[in-house]
Write an enzyme that holds these catalytic residues in place. Sequence first.
Site, mmCIF file in Angstrom:
data_model
loop_
_atom_site.group_PDB
_atom_site.id
_atom_site.type_symbol
_atom_site.label_atom_id
_atom_site.label_comp_id
_atom_site.label_asym_id
_atom_site.label_seq_id
_atom_site.Cartn_x
_atom_site.Cartn_y
_atom_site.Cartn_z
ATOM 1 N N CYS A 110 96.701 32.176 63.998
ATOM 2 C CA CYS A 110 97.489 32.902 63.004
ATOM 3 C C CYS A 110 97.951 31.925 61.932
ATOM 4 C CB CYS A 110 98.690 33.545 63.701
ATOM 5 S SG CYS A 110 99.754 34.499 62.620
ATOM 6 N N HIS A 153 95.290 42.685 64.888
ATOM 7 C CA HIS A 153 96.195 41.533 64.765
ATOM 8 C C HIS A 153 97.115 41.729 63.563
ATOM 9 C CE1 HIS A 153 96.868 36.978 64.852
ATOM 10 N NE2 HIS A 153 97.362 37.324 63.677
ATOM 11 N N GLU A 154 96.550 42.176 62.437
ATOM 12 C CA GLU A 154 97.358 42.353 61.220
ATOM 13 C C GLU A 154 98.310 43.539 61.343
ATOM 14 O OE1 GLU A 154 97.472 39.844 59.417
ATOM 15 O OE2 GLU A 154 95.658 38.953 60.263
ATOM 16 N N HIS A 157 101.376 42.552 63.062
ATOM 17 C CA HIS A 157 102.366 41.902 62.187
ATOM 18 C C HIS A 157 103.275 42.934 61.524
ATOM 19 C CE1 HIS A 157 101.532 37.671 62.339
ATOM 20 N NE2 HIS A 157 100.256 37.815 62.023
#
Length: 183
Positions: A110, A153-154, A157
Amino acid sequence: MLTMDDIVREGHPALREVASEVTFPLSDEEKKLGHDMLEFLINSQDEELAEKYGLRGGVGIAAPQLAVTKRILAIHVHDEKDRLYSYVLYNPKIRSHSVQQACLSGGEGCLSVDREVPGYVVRSERVTIDAFDENGIPLKLRFKDYPAIVVQHEIDHLNGIMFYDHINKENPSYLPPDVDVFG
């Protein structure tokens, strides 16, 4: 132009907040942020520019990584057939996901994490995403394999979740049966 100095690191409160949806029409600042995020990814994958500006290579970035708690993300990633997935997505949501799971053989990294974090991050192998482009036009996008891992993954966030939250704390190298491993 965004650089690594613009990216907040783990411990910053924006990385643990649930980001707010944007409203349409987008402000000029929100559009510029999306463009800048995608430009950062493209630049970070260009050897010359990455070296010149000290950029770490990235395939995805979310607004909270820039201390902006809005539901905006960008990805710029190729699949195993070299098909490019290059998008800025506003208010993305996972509509559906596969039962089949996958992970990266070397774990995940990351831009907001400056250390190696060993362990498998198991995610859905395929996802369908509902989102909007910068003009408020609805998008329905399907991702599989590596691009699916990147977009999940994004989206994490945007929900205040870091990739290492998914790693088995007792046994980071534990891999459930039937998980496809990429890389």
